[in-house]
Design an enzyme around this catalytic site. Sequence first.
Site, PDB file in Angstrom:
ATOM      1  N   THR A   2       5.191  11.115   2.978  1.00 29.44           N
ATOM      2  CA  THR A   2       6.578  10.701   3.157  1.00 29.44           C
ATOM      3  C   THR A   2       7.293  10.600   1.812  1.00 29.44           C
ATOM      4  O   THR A   2       8.462  10.983   1.679  1.00 29.44           O
ATOM      5  CB  THR A   2       6.643   9.356   3.894  1.00 29.44           C
ATOM      6  OG1 THR A   2       5.983   9.481   5.153  1.00 29.44           O
ATOM      7  CG2 THR A   2       8.078   8.932   4.133  1.00 29.44           C
ATOM      8  N   ASP A   3       6.602  10.088   0.799  1.00 26.97           N
ATOM      9  CA  ASP A   3       7.184  10.025  -0.544  1.00 26.97           C
ATOM     10  C   ASP A   3       7.537  11.421  -1.045  1.00 26.97           C
ATOM     11  O   ASP A   3       8.622  11.654  -1.592  1.00 26.97           O
ATOM     12  CB  ASP A   3       6.209   9.363  -1.515  1.00 26.97           C
ATOM     13  CG  ASP A   3       5.995   7.890  -1.215  1.00 26.97           C
ATOM     14  OD1 ASP A   3       6.843   7.307  -0.523  1.00 26.97           O
ATOM     15  OD2 ASP A   3       4.986   7.336  -1.667  1.00 26.97           O
ATOM     16  N   VAL A   4       6.596  12.352  -0.884  1.00 24.90           N
ATOM     17  CA  VAL A   4       6.810  13.718  -1.361  1.00 24.90           C
ATOM     18  C   VAL A   4       7.954  14.376  -0.601  1.00 24.90           C
ATOM     19  O   VAL A   4       8.820  15.042  -1.192  1.00 24.90           O
ATOM     20  CB  VAL A   4       5.515  14.545  -1.219  1.00 24.90           C
ATOM     21  CG1 VAL A   4       5.754  16.002  -1.595  1.00 24.90           C
ATOM     22  CG2 VAL A   4       4.405  13.949  -2.086  1.00 24.90           C
TER      23      VAL A   4
END
Length: 291
Positions: A2-4
């Site tokens: 999700t961060d990426v």
Amino acid sequence: MTDVLTGTLANSAILAALHQRNATGKGQRVDASLMESQLAGLVNIAGSSLNTTKFKTKRWGTAHASIVPYQAFVCSCGEALVIGAGNDVQYQHLCKVLLLGTANNDDSVDESRLLLQEDQFATNSKRVQHRHVLIPLLERLFRQRTRDEWLQITEEYSASNNGGAETALFPHGPIRSVPEAFACEQALHRDMVMEVEHPELVEPIRLPGVPVKYNSNIQASSLFDHEDISIPAGNKSDLLRMIPPPMLGEHTQEILHDVLDIDEIRELEIEGAISCWKRATEKEFDENMQR
């Protein structure tokens, strides 16, 4: 992930806003969140859930909700292989590979033939309906050989039934460890391992390569010296090869002075408001390496 994903979406949004500013002279405030990116990343699952009450979501592990078989299978060596039969023709090719791989085991051969002969497995919709029957059968068959043996059988079958071409007749691939993934032929061919000289280390550090390649040279400017740099076409990303990850505070002084036009840098350091990285002297470097 999700961060990426959020970072990637933010990057695209920033570029779009810059493009609009260049066209209209008006800027944008770009807002990206982890939660929204995660919801958007559900793609077809989100669409099905939002538009029909018949669709029941659940955790499928490596499996696919609407394509069967499309998941990982553990082999006799304990390693896993991902198989995807995206349509009925690919499923038939998979069955024939399993027949080849179980030829020396009469019981397994009979089970492999069932995969082709049983009407309940004839179409994807039927395979989804009878997933509970098909998947245990496939799991037993894949445990007859090692991961590498199945890969070899699949590649040989594809070559002999595809005019000698290396193109696979159905999606498949090993589940690799991280070192295996970076050492595989495709990763090396696509330059996905870079070596970068680092000012504080004797040996170069190894970093993941750039996953986007260009088909022609791109002119870019470095951040601080404003000299034009050519990013060559192909797999090599020489611009990034020259730039190691920064030390903590390495670019503080350049950003404050060159970008923000702040001159009171030394005073800010003395007050403890900022901290600028300083390159170690040769003596300090040798002492650090001996620790």
